[in-house]
Design an enzyme around this catalytic site. Structure first.
Site, PDB file in Angstrom:
ATOM      1  N   THR A 180       0.710  -1.031  -0.042  1.00  0.00           N
ATOM      2  CA  THR A 180      -0.002   0.050  -0.055  1.00  0.00           C
ATOM      3  C   THR A 180       0.790   1.398   0.036  1.00  0.00           C
ATOM      4  O   THR A 180       2.077   1.230   0.522  1.00  0.00           O
ATOM      5  CB  THR A 180      -0.946   0.006   1.235  1.00  0.00           C
ATOM      6  N   GLY A 232      -5.006  -4.887   7.207  1.00  0.00           N
ATOM      7  CA  GLY A 232      -6.107  -3.753   7.553  1.00  0.00           C
ATOM      8  C   GLY A 232      -6.629  -4.015   9.008  1.00  0.00           C
ATOM      9  O   GLY A 232      -6.934  -3.302   9.744  1.00  0.00           O
TER      10      GLY A 232
HETATM   11  N1  ASP Z   1      -3.781  -1.998   4.740  1.00  0.00           N
HETATM   12  C1  ASP Z   1      -3.923  -2.462   3.695  1.00  0.00           C
HETATM   13  C2  ASP Z   1      -5.196  -3.412   3.674  1.00  0.00           C
HETATM   14  O1  ASP Z   1      -5.424  -4.303   4.592  1.00  0.00           O
HETATM   15  C3  ASP Z   1      -2.985  -3.249   3.120  1.00  0.00           C
HETATM   16  C4  ASP Z   1      -1.600  -2.701   2.958  1.00  0.00           C
HETATM   17  O2  ASP Z   1      -1.243  -1.831   3.895  1.00  0.00           O
HETATM   18  O3  ASP Z   1      -0.751  -3.169   2.243  1.00  0.00           O
HETATM   19  O4  ASP Z   1      -6.050  -3.268   2.792  1.00  0.00           O
END
Ligand code: ASP
Length: 317
Positions: A180, A232
């Protein structure tokens, strides 16, 4: 132009288990540094925090290496659904899109929503908005992400998440992690803003909602701004971004707020990372995961956290 405050920027391209060797790190550095430089120069020219966040997020979304925009990971049904959010600390406004498909830059829609009465739109509504704004259709799928998904499908989706960043050598080993993106800035008028954008965890159930489009993953006030990455569900359970920002807003130093929040997260065995700035220009980052792919400009020079592994939960520039 009379710049009153030294601008600052910190960005991330995800957190997770370590990259394979130095080659991986160097190429991630080559992706992150030009974004830090571009955002920092824009801030020096007097741009508002929200414009700088928009530029940084667009650039990171356009880099197929990261799991946001082009290069987003696929969900369990083989589709890309992206989520993003934006918060301007000066106006105190949060906006977001949840599980949108077929656009190049989800962050542009989220930026547009800052001035809309309805500020968080989910899949169908976000697609309608894109159509109204005549945003061209775009296929964010890359060969590498498709290959990664095909491999996972063969293994019946044993990984909990997709790879940190898209790298041919990493695809072969199906390395667990995430990629992300997030951008946090302090502009030269003292304004803070933050944006976060993601393709999600990868291989998730249809309809799963990412923290990246929630105040748990992306939050700012006029005192501090934070963008999170990692699993997440862990970020939501800690309500990490909002918790850190509220602690600073209530008077804690940023470093102390980060330390307390990451100590709690570590005790709760969470797998996550965050980048942060406060209104005084303090830069901080933290992680419970193995690596955090972050880079920053502290007003003098560029630095990064790619090889930061001293066992501390929190670091400062
Ligand atoms: N936080 C994001 C999610 O769970 C994934 C990530 O941070 O790469 O959608």
């Amino acid at each position: 132009m009379n710049l009153q405050v030294q601008p600052k920027v910190i960005i991330h391209g995800g957190a997770g288990s370590s990259l394979h060797g130095k080659g991986g790190l160097e190429s991630v550095r080559r992706s992150l540094y030009p974004v830090v430089e571009a955002v920092y120069s824009l801030l020096l020219s007097g741009a508002a925090a929200s414009e700088a966040v928009l530029l940084g997020c667009q650039m990171l979304e356009d880099d197929p290496r990261f799991n946001a925009g082009t290069g987003s990971v696929l969900q369990s049904d083989g589709q890309i659904r992206m989520s993003a959010s934006f918060m301007d600390g000066t106006s105190g406004r949060f906006s977001g899109v949840i599980n949108i498909s077929r656009v190049k830059n989800p962050i542009e829609l989220v930026h547009f929503l800052q001035s809309s009465p309805d500020r968080v739109l989910s899949d169908y509504g976000a697609a309608e908005l894109a159509r109204e704004l005549q945003v061209p259709l775009f296929n964010a799928l890359t060969d590498l992400r498709l290959k990664e998904w095909m491999q996972e499908r063969q293994d019946n989706f044993k990984s909990t998440m997709a790879g940190v960043v898209a790298e041919p050598e990493l695809v072969e080993s199906s390395n667990a992690g995430r990629g992300t993106i997030g951008v946090v800035v302090l502009d030269s008028f003292g304004g803070l803003a933050v944006g976060t954008s993601t393709g999600g965890k990868g291989f998730e159930r249809i309809g799963r909602v990412s923290d990246s489009a929630m105040p748990a993953g992306n939050y700012a006030t006029s005192h501090a701004a934070v963008s999170c990455t990692g699993i997440g569900e862990d970020i939501i359970d800690e309500c990490l971004a909002a918790k850190i920002v509220v602690r600073v807003t209530d008077g804690m130093f940023l470093k102390d707020a980060m330390q307390r929040s990451f100590t709690e997260a570590s005790k709760n065995q969470r797998d996550l990372g965050a980048i942060a700035l406060d209104a005084s220009g303090a830069i901080s980052w933290g992680k419970t995961s193995e690596v955090l792919l972050a880079a920053y400009h502290d007003g003098t020079s560029i630095g990064d956290t790619l090889e930061w592994n001293n066992g501390d939960l929190v670091g400062c520039a």
